[in-house]
Scaffold this motif. Structure first.
Motif, PDB file in Angstrom:
ATOM      1  N   PRO A 149       0.811  -1.230   0.000  1.00 49.01           N
ATOM      2  CA  PRO A 149       0.000   0.000   0.000  1.00 49.01           C
ATOM      3  C   PRO A 149       0.841   1.276   0.000  1.00 49.01           C
ATOM      4  CG  PRO A 149      -0.931  -1.600   1.514  1.00 49.01           C
ATOM      5  CD  PRO A 149       0.405  -2.144   1.090  1.00 49.01           C
ATOM      6  N   GLN A 150       1.932   1.281   0.773  1.00 55.35           N
ATOM      7  CA  GLN A 150       2.798   2.461   0.806  1.00 55.35           C
ATOM      8  C   GLN A 150       3.457   2.667  -0.562  1.00 55.35           C
ATOM      9  OE1 GLN A 150       5.969   2.285   3.692  1.00 55.35           O
ATOM     10  NE2 GLN A 150       6.782   4.281   3.156  1.00 55.35           N
ATOM     11  N   ASN A 153       0.921   4.131  -2.856  1.00 52.30           N
ATOM     12  CA  ASN A 153       0.722   5.552  -2.528  1.00 52.30           C
ATOM     13  C   ASN A 153       1.831   6.416  -3.114  1.00 52.30           C
ATOM     14  OD1 ASN A 153      -1.421   6.873  -1.269  1.00 52.30           O
ATOM     15  ND2 ASN A 153      -1.062   5.820   0.662  1.00 52.30           N
ATOM     16  N   SER A 162      -3.640  11.698  -5.832  1.00 55.69           N
ATOM     17  CA  SER A 162      -3.834  11.383  -4.412  1.00 55.69           C
ATOM     18  C   SER A 162      -5.010  10.429  -4.320  1.00 55.69           C
ATOM     19  CB  SER A 162      -4.095  12.653  -3.596  1.00 55.69           C
ATOM     20  OG  SER A 162      -5.255  13.326  -4.075  1.00 55.69           O
ATOM     21  N   GLN A 164      -7.807   7.921  -1.759  1.00 60.07           N
ATOM     22  CA  GLN A 164      -8.375   7.487  -0.499  1.00 60.07           C
ATOM     23  C   GLN A 164      -7.694   6.190  -0.062  1.00 60.07           C
ATOM     24  OE1 GLN A 164     -12.465   6.917  -1.528  1.00 60.07           O
ATOM     25  NE2 GLN A 164     -12.982   9.089  -1.394  1.00 60.07           N
ATOM     26  N   ARG A 165      -7.606   5.991   1.232  1.00 57.40           N
ATOM     27  CA  ARG A 165      -6.960   4.772   1.729  1.00 57.40           C
ATOM     28  C   ARG A 165      -7.687   3.531   1.223  1.00 57.40           C
ATOM     29  NH1 ARG A 165      -5.431   3.211   8.011  1.00 57.40           N
ATOM     30  NH2 ARG A 165      -4.644   1.114   7.546  1.00 57.40           N
ATOM     31  N   GLU A 166      -9.013   3.590   1.184  1.00 56.46           N
ATOM     32  CA  GLU A 166      -9.787   2.443   0.706  1.00 56.46           C
ATOM     33  C   GLU A 166      -9.477   2.146  -0.766  1.00 56.46           C
ATOM     34  OE1 GLU A 166     -10.969   5.060   2.196  1.00 56.46           O
ATOM     35  OE2 GLU A 166     -11.823   4.373   4.105  1.00 56.46           O
ATOM     36  N   VAL A 168      -6.562   2.758  -2.246  1.00 54.71           N
ATOM     37  CA  VAL A 168      -5.230   2.132  -2.276  1.00 54.71           C
ATOM     38  C   VAL A 168      -5.341   0.656  -1.909  1.00 54.71           C
ATOM     39  CG1 VAL A 168      -2.959   2.096  -1.191  1.00 54.71           C
ATOM     40  CG2 VAL A 168      -4.017   4.279  -1.800  1.00 54.71           C
ATOM     41  N   ASP A 169      -6.130   0.355  -0.883  1.00 53.57           N
ATOM     42  CA  ASP A 169      -6.309  -1.041  -0.458  1.00 53.57           C
ATOM     43  C   ASP A 169      -6.955  -1.866  -1.572  1.00 53.57           C
ATOM     44  OD1 ASP A 169      -5.207  -0.467   1.973  1.00 53.57           O
ATOM     45  OD2 ASP A 169      -7.116  -0.235   3.018  1.00 53.57           O
ATOM     46  N   THR A 199     -10.675   7.734  -6.120  1.00 54.96           N
ATOM     47  CA  THR A 199     -11.628   7.217  -5.152  1.00 54.96           C
ATOM     48  C   THR A 199     -11.842   5.724  -5.383  1.00 54.96           C
ATOM     49  OG1 THR A 199     -13.514   7.645  -6.595  1.00 54.96           O
ATOM     50  CG2 THR A 199     -12.802   9.450  -5.156  1.00 54.96           C
TER      51      THR A 199
END
Length: 345
Positions: A149-150, A153, A162, A164-166, A168-169, A199
């Motif tokens: 994930p990092q 990112n 950029s 959302q974390r979701e 990226v997951d 998104t």
């Protein structure tokens, strides 16, 4: 001397070393490191480039001859040696030691090879590449499941996006450790993202827009033992213009994983532990699929299929007779657990 991949870009802004070695098993990261070295060499006037593919029949004397020869077209040169086996043999080892001890003037040598095992690193030629002040040794390590994930990112940020974390997951779950696939997804997202913001909906749209016959779907069909379906997918990929090396890379990656886990399991290591120790580790949701494939063939048989994959690679490169697409069809069917009459060549 060892040079961390993270330090490579800064290093290449200065005076180039006479010799660079890029070593690792991840094709994307190794390719990008080598590309950065090539670009820096061109920027600093190394306009002539000569590439050597060091297979079993390679004449290592040609490398030393190239180093000793005067350039015909430019004052500075870039020589490349690609060593896919990672084993130069006695003559190759001697040639590499000789070259590193006396590198050619106004010349950069780039050596690309897989990750060196412990015995290779302790050999005279391995030490020459790793320890010499004339050489920068760039060891490429795979990105594990926790780092993925990092890495995604950072890759998105470099692309001006950029997320959302979701989101990226979701990308991480989609690519399952395949960095090449992750890079391709990010390139696609650059076209789809609104306002440079990624998104969950954007990722879902990108996934839905994927080709019907994708390479990862082929691998899954093979693991499930769906031979006929996998063969149709292979033909679909070929019809869509997907190159044979891309398909072979995906199948060979899975073969190395299966062969390694099968070997550990045959030595009494519990399957769950073998899954966790695999590189990259097998994701929880993927373990039933991989476990089903492991039930079909023994560890020696998976290793034999790796040899078949090497033969197909030679066919793709024109170093062996036979159709690589016929070889891929045969490999797909054998991995899926079918007995086939298609020839090995």
């Amino acid at each position: 001397m060892k040079l961390a991949p993270a330090q490579l870009d800064k290093h290449l802004q200065g005076t180039l070393a006479p010799v660079y070695v890029v070593s690792g098993d991840d094709p994307l990261l190794c390719q990008e490191a080598a590309d950065a070295i090539r670009a820096a060499a061109r920027h600093q006037g190394h306009d002539e480039r000569q590439v050597f593919s060091a297979d079993a029949n390679f004449d290592w004397g040609s490398l030393l001859l190239a180093g000793a020869s005067l350039s015909l077209f430019a004052q500075k040169r870039l020589l490349e040696v690609r060593l896919p086996s990672g084993k130069p043999g006695d003559k190759g080892a001697a040639a590499l030691i000789d070259y590193v001890s006396r590198p050619a003037e106004d010349t950069v040598l780039l050596v690309s090879l897989p990750r060196l095992d412990a015995s290779a690193q302790k050999s005279k030629w391995g030490k020459a590449l790793i320890e010499s002040a004339q050489c920068q040794f760039v060891q490429i390590w795979p990105v594990d499941a926790h780092q993925l994930p990092q890495w995604i990112n950072q890759r998105l940020s470099r692309a001006g996006l950029s997320a959302q974390r979701e989101a990226v997951d979701l990308i991480a779950a989609r690519v399952e450790g395949n960095l090449l696939a992750a890079a391709q997804e990010i390139e696609k997202l650059k076209l789809l993202a609104e306002g440079n913001q990624v998104t969950v909906e954007t990722v879902q749209a990108a996934v839905a827009d994927s080709a019907r016959f994708d390479v990862f779907g082929l691998v899954d069909a093979v693991l499930k033992g769906e031979a006929s379906h996998a063969l149709r997918m292979l033909e679909g990929l070929r019809g869509e213009g997907v190159e044979a090396p891309v398909i072979l890379w995906a199948l060979a990656r899975e073969l190395r994983l299966l062969a390694g886990i099968a070997q550990q399991f045959s030595q009494g290591i519990p399957l769950d532990k073998a899954f966790s120790q695999a590189k990259p580790p097998v994701w929880d949701k993927r373990r039933p699929l991989v476990g089903k494939a492991l039930q079909r063939l023994s560890a020696p048989r998976w290793n034999q299929l790796l040899v078949d994959a090497q033969r197909i690679d030679a066919q793709i490169k024109g170093q062996s007779e036979g159709s690589p697409w016929m070889g891929l069809a045969r490999l797909v069917l054998l991995m899926a657990g079918q007995r086939v009459a298609l020839p090995a060549q």
